[in-house]
Design a protein around this motif. Sequence first.
Motif, PDB file in Angstrom:
ATOM      1  N   ARG A  53       0.707  -1.180   0.073  1.00  0.00           N
ATOM      2  CA  ARG A  53       0.146   0.127  -0.081  1.00  0.00           C
ATOM      3  C   ARG A  53       0.891   1.192   0.153  1.00  0.00           C
ATOM      4  NH1 ARG A  53      -4.560  -1.583   4.254  1.00  0.00           N
ATOM      5  NH2 ARG A  53      -5.897  -3.164   3.114  1.00  0.00           N
ATOM      6  N   HIS A  54       2.158   1.121   0.189  1.00  0.00           N
ATOM      7  CA  HIS A  54       3.112   2.240   0.333  1.00  0.00           C
ATOM      8  C   HIS A  54       4.115   2.024  -0.735  1.00  0.00           C
ATOM      9  CE1 HIS A  54       1.170   3.789   3.899  1.00  0.00           C
ATOM     10  NE2 HIS A  54       1.351   2.388   4.409  1.00  0.00           N
ATOM     11  N   SER A  55       4.701   3.353  -1.514  1.00  0.00           N
ATOM     12  CA  SER A  55       5.799   2.977  -2.264  1.00  0.00           C
ATOM     13  C   SER A  55       7.005   2.973  -1.266  1.00  0.00           C
ATOM     14  CB  SER A  55       5.847   4.247  -3.175  1.00  0.00           C
ATOM     15  OG  SER A  55       4.824   4.335  -4.056  1.00  0.00           O
ATOM     16  N   VAL A  56       7.736   1.774  -1.156  1.00  0.00           N
ATOM     17  CA  VAL A  56       8.630   1.599  -0.281  1.00  0.00           C
ATOM     18  C   VAL A  56       9.935   1.560  -0.881  1.00  0.00           C
ATOM     19  CG1 VAL A  56       9.800  -0.153   1.421  1.00  0.00           C
ATOM     20  CG2 VAL A  56       7.395   0.010   1.337  1.00  0.00           C
ATOM     21  N   ARG A  57      10.934   2.310  -0.608  1.00  0.00           N
ATOM     22  CA  ARG A  57      12.145   2.616  -1.098  1.00  0.00           C
ATOM     23  C   ARG A  57      13.019   1.632  -0.547  1.00  0.00           C
ATOM     24  NH1 ARG A  57      10.206   8.059  -1.719  1.00  0.00           N
ATOM     25  NH2 ARG A  57      10.342   8.787  -3.791  1.00  0.00           N
ATOM     26  N   GLY A  58      13.711   0.751  -1.172  1.00  0.00           N
ATOM     27  CA  GLY A  58      14.664  -0.143  -0.809  1.00  0.00           C
ATOM     28  C   GLY A  58      16.075   0.294  -1.381  1.00  0.00           C
ATOM     29  N   PRO A  63      29.781  -0.895  -5.007  1.00  0.00           N
ATOM     30  CA  PRO A  63      30.921  -0.016  -5.150  1.00  0.00           C
ATOM     31  C   PRO A  63      30.697   0.902  -6.328  1.00  0.00           C
ATOM     32  CG  PRO A  63      31.407  -2.183  -4.915  1.00  0.00           C
ATOM     33  CD  PRO A  63      29.892  -2.171  -5.314  1.00  0.00           C
ATOM     34  N   ASP A  64      30.074   0.653  -7.418  1.00  0.00           N
ATOM     35  CA  ASP A  64      29.943   1.530  -8.548  1.00  0.00           C
ATOM     36  C   ASP A  64      28.574   2.318  -8.516  1.00  0.00           C
ATOM     37  OD1 ASP A  64      28.314  -0.858  -8.851  1.00  0.00           O
ATOM     38  OD2 ASP A  64      28.579  -0.787 -11.072  1.00  0.00           O
ATOM     39  N   ALA A  65      27.503   2.015  -7.768  1.00  0.00           N
ATOM     40  CA  ALA A  65      26.419   2.672  -7.774  1.00  0.00           C
ATOM     41  C   ALA A  65      25.391   2.606  -6.485  1.00  0.00           C
ATOM     42  CB  ALA A  65      25.500   1.939  -9.131  1.00  0.00           C
ATOM     43  N   GLN A  66      24.542   3.429  -6.594  1.00  0.00           N
ATOM     44  CA  GLN A  66      23.268   3.432  -5.327  1.00  0.00           C
ATOM     45  C   GLN A  66      22.188   3.321  -6.145  1.00  0.00           C
ATOM     46  OE1 GLN A  66      21.790   6.355  -2.660  1.00  0.00           O
ATOM     47  NE2 GLN A  66      23.394   5.252  -1.304  1.00  0.00           N
ATOM     48  N   LEU A  67      21.340   2.196  -6.141  1.00  0.00           N
ATOM     49  CA  LEU A  67      20.138   1.734  -6.625  1.00  0.00           C
ATOM     50  C   LEU A  67      19.083   2.049  -5.881  1.00  0.00           C
ATOM     51  CD1 LEU A  67      18.592   0.827  -9.196  1.00  0.00           C
ATOM     52  CD2 LEU A  67      19.061  -1.623  -8.409  1.00  0.00           C
ATOM     53  N   VAL A  68      18.211   2.787  -5.937  1.00  0.00           N
ATOM     54  CA  VAL A  68      17.029   2.979  -4.999  1.00  0.00           C
ATOM     55  C   VAL A  68      15.814   2.428  -5.581  1.00  0.00           C
ATOM     56  CG1 VAL A  68      15.789   4.650  -3.658  1.00  0.00           C
ATOM     57  CG2 VAL A  68      18.109   5.162  -4.243  1.00  0.00           C
ATOM     58  N   LEU A  69      15.032   1.582  -4.996  1.00  0.00           N
ATOM     59  CA  LEU A  69      14.083   0.684  -5.543  1.00  0.00           C
ATOM     60  C   LEU A  69      12.758   1.326  -5.008  1.00  0.00           C
ATOM     61  CD1 LEU A  69      15.582  -2.818  -5.327  1.00  0.00           C
ATOM     62  CD2 LEU A  69      15.431  -1.538  -7.346  1.00  0.00           C
ATOM     63  N   VAL A  70      12.016   1.727  -5.861  1.00  0.00           N
ATOM     64  CA  VAL A  70      10.618   1.916  -5.242  1.00  0.00           C
ATOM     65  C   VAL A  70       9.362   0.609  -5.629  1.00  0.00           C
ATOM     66  CG1 VAL A  70       8.610   3.900  -5.527  1.00  0.00           C
ATOM     67  CG2 VAL A  70      11.505   4.417  -5.803  1.00  0.00           C
ATOM     68  N   ASP A  71       9.146   0.361  -4.789  1.00  0.00           N
ATOM     69  CA  ASP A  71       7.993  -0.841  -4.845  1.00  0.00           C
ATOM     70  C   ASP A  71       6.754  -0.175  -4.723  1.00  0.00           C
ATOM     71  OD1 ASP A  71       7.248  -3.615  -4.786  1.00  0.00           O
ATOM     72  OD2 ASP A  71       6.817  -3.315  -2.668  1.00  0.00           O
ATOM     73  N   THR A  72       5.842  -0.466  -5.841  1.00  0.00           N
ATOM     74  CA  THR A  72       4.496   0.192  -5.830  1.00  0.00           C
ATOM     75  C   THR A  72       3.610  -0.892  -5.596  1.00  0.00           C
ATOM     76  OG1 THR A  72       4.383  -0.214  -8.061  1.00  0.00           O
ATOM     77  CG2 THR A  72       5.327   1.822  -7.550  1.00  0.00           C
ATOM     78  N   PRO A  73       2.366  -0.456  -5.273  1.00  0.00           N
ATOM     79  CA  PRO A  73       1.195  -1.203  -5.294  1.00  0.00           C
ATOM     80  C   PRO A  73       0.869  -1.692  -6.702  1.00  0.00           C
ATOM     81  CG  PRO A  73       0.557   0.668  -4.277  1.00  0.00           C
ATOM     82  CD  PRO A  73       2.126   1.004  -4.878  1.00  0.00           C
ATOM     83  N   GLY A  74       0.353  -2.901  -6.849  1.00  0.00           N
ATOM     84  CA  GLY A  74      -0.258  -3.402  -8.250  1.00  0.00           C
ATOM     85  C   GLY A  74      -1.306  -2.504  -8.656  1.00  0.00           C
ATOM     86  N   LEU A  75      -1.004  -2.319  -9.912  1.00  0.00           N
ATOM     87  CA  LEU A  75      -2.050  -1.353 -10.929  1.00  0.00           C
ATOM     88  C   LEU A  75      -3.223  -2.300 -11.111  1.00  0.00           C
ATOM     89  CD1 LEU A  75      -2.257   1.369 -11.936  1.00  0.00           C
ATOM     90  CD2 LEU A  75      -1.890   0.207 -14.128  1.00  0.00           C
ATOM     91  N   HIS A  76      -4.626  -1.941 -10.781  1.00  0.00           N
ATOM     92  CA  HIS A  76      -5.649  -2.872 -10.838  1.00  0.00           C
ATOM     93  C   HIS A  76      -6.811  -1.928 -10.946  1.00  0.00           C
ATOM     94  CE1 HIS A  76      -5.768  -1.137  -6.712  1.00  0.00           C
ATOM     95  NE2 HIS A  76      -6.936  -1.830  -6.433  1.00  0.00           N
ATOM     96  N   LYS A  77      -8.090  -2.755 -11.258  1.00  0.00           N
ATOM     97  CA  LYS A  77      -9.146  -1.964 -11.619  1.00  0.00           C
ATOM     98  C   LYS A  77      -9.638  -1.536 -10.208  1.00  0.00           C
ATOM     99  CE  LYS A  77     -13.695  -2.133 -14.020  1.00  0.00           C
ATOM    100  NZ  LYS A  77     -14.580  -3.082 -14.854  1.00  0.00           N
ATOM    101  N   PRO A  78      -9.945  -0.263  -9.752  1.00  0.00           N
ATOM    102  CA  PRO A  78     -10.263   0.042  -8.589  1.00  0.00           C
ATOM    103  C   PRO A  78     -11.495  -0.509  -8.249  1.00  0.00           C
ATOM    104  CG  PRO A  78      -9.797   1.963  -9.618  1.00  0.00           C
ATOM    105  CD  PRO A  78      -9.602   1.051 -10.752  1.00  0.00           C
ATOM    106  N   ARG A  79     -11.890  -0.744  -6.846  1.00  0.00           N
ATOM    107  CA  ARG A  79     -13.519  -0.824  -6.537  1.00  0.00           C
ATOM    108  C   ARG A  79     -13.634   0.040  -5.346  1.00  0.00           C
ATOM    109  NH1 ARG A  79     -11.666  -6.214  -7.889  1.00  0.00           N
ATOM    110  NH2 ARG A  79     -13.170  -7.243  -9.541  1.00  0.00           N
ATOM    111  N   THR A  80     -12.726   0.668  -4.697  1.00  0.00           N
ATOM    112  CA  THR A  80     -12.858   1.409  -3.572  1.00  0.00           C
ATOM    113  C   THR A  80     -12.064   2.661  -3.843  1.00  0.00           C
ATOM    114  OG1 THR A  80     -11.080   0.499  -2.415  1.00  0.00           O
ATOM    115  CG2 THR A  80     -13.233  -0.319  -2.053  1.00  0.00           C
ATOM    116  N   LEU A  81     -12.185   3.681  -2.859  1.00  0.00           N
ATOM    117  CA  LEU A  81     -11.507   4.829  -2.839  1.00  0.00           C
ATOM    118  C   LEU A  81     -10.108   4.690  -2.809  1.00  0.00           C
ATOM    119  CD1 LEU A  81     -11.310   8.034  -3.142  1.00  0.00           C
ATOM    120  CD2 LEU A  81     -11.892   8.233  -0.807  1.00  0.00           C
ATOM    121  N   LEU A  82      -9.703   3.557  -1.791  1.00  0.00           N
ATOM    122  CA  LEU A  82      -8.450   3.174  -1.669  1.00  0.00           C
ATOM    123  C   LEU A  82      -7.929   2.820  -2.785  1.00  0.00           C
ATOM    124  CD1 LEU A  82      -6.064   2.280   0.194  1.00  0.00           C
ATOM    125  CD2 LEU A  82      -6.988   0.357   0.764  1.00  0.00           C
ATOM    126  N   GLY A  83      -8.464   1.903  -3.585  1.00  0.00           N
ATOM    127  CA  GLY A  83      -7.812   1.341  -4.901  1.00  0.00           C
ATOM    128  C   GLY A  83      -7.779   2.601  -5.828  1.00  0.00           C
TER     129      GLY A  83
END
Length: 346
Positions: A53-58, A63-83
Amino acid sequence: MVAMSVRTDSSSAPYRAGFACFVGRPNAGKSTLTNALVGQKVAITSNRPQTTRHSVRGIVHRPDAQLVLVDTPGLHKPRTLLGERLNDVVRTTWAEVDVIGFCLPADQKIGPGDRYIAAELAGIKKTPKIAVVTKTDLVDSKALAEQLLAVDRLGRELGIEWAEIVPVSAVDAHRAIEAAKSRTAEAESGGSGAAAQAGVALPGQVGLLADLLVPLLPEGPALYPEGDLTDEPEQVMVAELIREAALEGVRDELPHSIAVVVEEMLPRTDRPADRPLLDVHATVYIERPSQKGIVIGPKGRRLKEVGTRSRQQIEALLGTPVFLDLHVKVAKDWQRDPKQLRRLGF
């Protein structure tokens, strides 16, 4: 710090840092992949769709880079305001990252949900895209080859030029990481977080995926301090661990209507320095009174199991003993109520 596989020319290559996100329909393996790349749980996982439910950054340190991963909710057909709000989070994230990883499970044929997401991705012209075929441990080599060809065809049909198509098994990578961490447990005794991961290299295709993502990032300095694994506040991560434990075992009985709020996290003041204890007070919210008994269970047994399971995860996350105080309350139809959504952090 998580030690990753390093290219032989990394000493002469410029340092890169940037953001990547994994997108896909619900339950495509995005959170599991994020955790495998980071080397520690920063996103909760579940077999039930719409767990995230949150975009979690991992944050993956190399040594050569910093990769910041943004984990998003799955895109879906919403049935509620939360969706609807979760879908807004996904689209906003797409517009802000440097590279997009589109996750498609190897054990499921490409369906309407995948095509819907791919069609939206086709409209994002400038951001490079990698197709990530997940859950390869669940299929044989023939089925995997067929899925890889299907993903290639999907891109050509919609005008998407995949930067790469990569098959991965995040579960296999997680097992290898845990085995390596257990072998170094004595050397890291008393440590947690990044310290417990020092020297752990990502195996196989998950390590390759990191190698392929890095060149697509912009050149520049690190965005987060060495050793940070996520920028999620500790209270948010603790709440997510409790929610994960609360979901376990009730997927068929309980709609996806559990929310958790950590009301307070305070160190116990009367404890000696060598025996600290953190008091965590949290509330599990459900939508209807009839759901309360399901979460609590007969004579409170189920809520006790939730507390035990999540407390162990919280202690591993924070590196300190925890006293967890859980309560269950009804927030009627909170997924459809804007005021309650705001109060619950959405």
